[in-house]
Scaffold this active site. Sequence first.
Site, PDB file in Angstrom:
ATOM      1  N   ASP A 135       0.658  -1.306  -0.002  1.00  0.00           N
ATOM      2  CA  ASP A 135      -0.037   0.151   0.130  1.00  0.00           C
ATOM      3  C   ASP A 135       0.858   1.239  -0.071  1.00  0.00           C
ATOM      4  O   ASP A 135       1.629   1.326   0.981  1.00  0.00           O
ATOM      5  CB  ASP A 135      -0.808  -0.131   1.329  1.00  0.00           C
ATOM      6  CG  ASP A 135      -2.180   0.827   1.247  1.00  0.00           C
ATOM      7  OD1 ASP A 135      -2.239   1.404   0.117  1.00  0.00           O
ATOM      8  OD2 ASP A 135      -2.956   0.863   2.071  1.00  0.00           O
TER       9      ASP A 135
ATOM     10  N   ASP B  22       0.001  -0.395  -4.889  1.00  0.00           N
ATOM     11  CA  ASP B  22      -1.182   0.188  -5.706  1.00  0.00           C
ATOM     12  C   ASP B  22      -1.073   1.542  -6.328  1.00  0.00           C
ATOM     13  O   ASP B  22      -1.470   1.597  -7.373  1.00  0.00           O
ATOM     14  CB  ASP B  22      -2.407   0.262  -4.864  1.00  0.00           C
ATOM     15  CG  ASP B  22      -2.265   0.814  -3.405  1.00  0.00           C
ATOM     16  OD1 ASP B  22      -0.951   1.170  -3.031  1.00  0.00           O
ATOM     17  OD2 ASP B  22      -3.082   1.187  -2.608  1.00  0.00           O
ATOM     18  N   ASN B  23       0.047   2.312  -5.626  1.00  0.00           N
ATOM     19  CA  ASN B  23       0.331   3.521  -6.119  1.00  0.00           C
ATOM     20  C   ASN B  23       1.539   4.008  -5.256  1.00  0.00           C
ATOM     21  O   ASN B  23       2.071   3.576  -4.368  1.00  0.00           O
ATOM     22  CB  ASN B  23      -0.937   4.616  -5.622  1.00  0.00           C
ATOM     23  CG  ASN B  23      -1.465   4.575  -4.455  1.00  0.00           C
ATOM     24  OD1 ASN B  23      -2.612   4.190  -4.104  1.00  0.00           O
ATOM     25  ND2 ASN B  23      -0.735   4.903  -3.358  1.00  0.00           N
TER      26      ASN B  23
ATOM     27  N   CYS C 136      -5.822   4.454  -4.224  1.00  0.00           N
ATOM     28  CA  CYS C 136      -5.927   3.168  -3.803  1.00  0.00           C
ATOM     29  C   CYS C 136      -7.203   2.199  -4.264  1.00  0.00           C
ATOM     30  O   CYS C 136      -6.827   1.284  -5.036  1.00  0.00           O
ATOM     31  CB  CYS C 136      -6.254   3.100  -2.314  1.00  0.00           C
ATOM     32  SG  CYS C 136      -4.923   3.891  -1.403  1.00  0.00           S
TER      33      CYS C 136
END
Length: 494
Positions: free
Chosen positions: A31, A267-268, A75
Amino acid sequence: MKLPFFLILITSAVLAQTPPTRPNFVLIVGDDHDLSAIGCYTTLDGRTQAKTPNIDYLAKEGVRFTRAYATTSSCSPSRSTLLSGRHNHNNGQYGLAHATHHFRSHEELKTLPALLHGAGYTTARIGKYHVAPESAYTFDEALSDDGSNPVKMAGQCASFLEANRNKPFFLYFCTTDPHRAGSNKNLPYSANPHGNRPNGHEGVTETLYGMDSLRVPYFLPDAPETKAELAQYYQSVSRMDQGIGKLFDLLKQQGLWDNTIVIYLSDNGMPVPGAKTTHYEPGVRLPLIVRNPFSNRKNQVCDELVSWVDVTPTLLDYAGLNPPTMAKSSRPQGGGEFGERGPTSFYHGKSWKGYFDAIGGPNPVPFKSDTVFLSHTFHEVTMYYPMRSVVTKRYKLIWNVAHELPFPFAADLWSSATWQGFLKSGKTQYGPRTKDAYIHRPTYELYDLEKDPQERTNLARNKAYKAVYDTLLASLKNFQEMTNDPWRVKWVHE
């Protein structure tokens, strides 16, 4: 008739590389994990900044992609593209799923877990879910929704792995590390750090970092607040890595390591202004590591361009489901002129299974991929700032659809120690661009990533690059049409 010994050896080697009809899949999603915070991607002066021995081990066992992109640096939308194989402007997950933001994908969407279930896989998720509705992203089992302790998460997977030793499974393992957990008046950055819990995290041996020894990534200001934030961020990265290592151990103990494809990605980008929520490289260019035990590709690097919409068609390809992709479709689906077309019947990415099959296969076909597309519309519901981008081997073109608006700040990015320290300093230069340039953006941004990897010089109005600009813009418009992007009407209405 007895075979010659050398033929026995060759036959054994071939059989060892032959995958079962349906291999297992473990998809691990960090994450907000940035490339600068992972050992096998970043080495400074012979030393790694963040200690990630287990993720590094995965890279030695498999392939590290250097040009892998999240299609959106947010997200929920990013996770929706992972699990649907479609850009968020098409699957409906325009922004965050939780609380007042309340973005949801189309109910009729057929996603990766549902399709694998239909093919006989047992599917399970653990940790951060963060997509909606559940009817579109259905898993057979939800082992836990708590992703705050990756070591504990791994332990919670043990019974699932044991129960599925002799049948194919898909495990979706999503930590909340190293995402910022919330504010703490005693800590400048609060990514579930050790100091937030009197007794630490159960079963975790925390790795602590001294802020004074850290080198600041180019996209952030070199300031004490930034280094303090990085020290706690790296701590949470190492905690995640420890949980991943335990998961690897469980796979080996259950005899599953050699028939399971393991993928690690994020995710990012890092949860600071200049990275997360942007289409700049720190926001979307992320780690992707794949271990395929049935391939001879070990400790290798792939420089081809891939993105998160490729993950679903790749795994479906491995499962033998022959996924329909955009490359196989000659025209967009029918519909009106006002953007009301629904989800496409085909996936927007491509399978990179062929890259792993190319070595030793009967008909090796080199895997080539020179273009990816990015699509962002919201993060929080108050953060309307649609961007559409095309990235090639050398160039990136960003279309800031709502360029007349100031670039919005996510709540957690605004409160970061790095940004607040920058505001209090009174300085105007934030990383590679000024504060004003970060907030007020032009309609188009064109960067030569080969000569300008930090994206400092916008070439969109440079006459010498007009042919490049025109080609990329035409490609972007075609991408919007093919993927039923509702924002394609902006070319007509505005």
